[in-house]
Enzyme design. Sequence first.
Site, PDB file in Angstrom:
ATOM      1  CB  SER A 144      39.842  27.949  33.358  1.00 15.71           C
ATOM      2  OG  SER A 144      39.990  26.919  31.646  1.00 15.71           O
ATOM      3  CE1 TYR A 157      40.804  22.969  35.056  1.00 18.00           C
ATOM      4  CE2 TYR A 157      39.995  23.831  32.889  1.00 18.00           C
ATOM      5  CZ  TYR A 157      40.866  23.793  34.352  1.00 18.00           C
ATOM      6  OH  TYR A 157      41.473  24.339  33.887  1.00 18.00           O
TER       7      TYR A 157
END
Length: 258
Positions: A144, A157
């Site tokens: 990510s 996250y």
Amino acid sequence: MNSLDLRGRTAVVIGGTSGLGRAIAIGMAEAGADVIATGRRLDMVETVAAEIEARGRRTMRLAADVVSRPSLDEFRAEVMRHFGAADVLVYAAGRIAKLPTNDMREADWNSIQDTNVTGALRAAQTFYDMLKASGRGRIINICSLNSYVSLNQVAAYAVSKAALLGLTRSLAVEWARDGINVNAIAPGVFLTDLNRNFLESSDRGKELLMRTPMGRFGKSEELVGAAVLLASDAASFITGQCIAVDGGFLASGVNAVS
């Protein structure tokens, strides 16, 4: 011979029934691979399997849960029984929660780590022997932008995706002599059915768009090229790397035109 041709390979895509994982599964099938896409919901597994078969490739219909090693062991056994090999493992499963870190319960934190990091480790360990036996094994982890930069109120996250990048590099070093290349892809901001309304109508979506030099969000099919490259013979000397497919987001500073 086209070094990007995936014919003769079997690819397993965990988290391949929706979003970017599904796009990668379909893209690898179009590049010639037999593709087994799995996730927790059997109905979604069956839907993507039909799309893979429509492209003339073999597949299998079995749900799997990345937080359960017995579930992954059963899934691997069925892959071995039906296909006899696995050459590519894509880990695209993931969870996210947006809330102030001070309000996050430890159980929720642990659940995100379990899916996003430990799940990737379970999958890699589960398929290690098959990837080693392939002689051209490939692992592709979906990281990510949060592997590199912080976004507000998604600490769990962000930590998980930074850890996944660290795991990618560690496995690349450790398993290189076993003929397994381990790499990652860091997607930028991509429109999906789940986030479209949020990205197109929220202040955060507007900021993410402004931070992207190309001035638009990604399309899911634009992630496929990097995945096919890393799965192919063209990437035979690439390992321990993360390719950002982000429209220039990570390279950017201030983007205001005036």
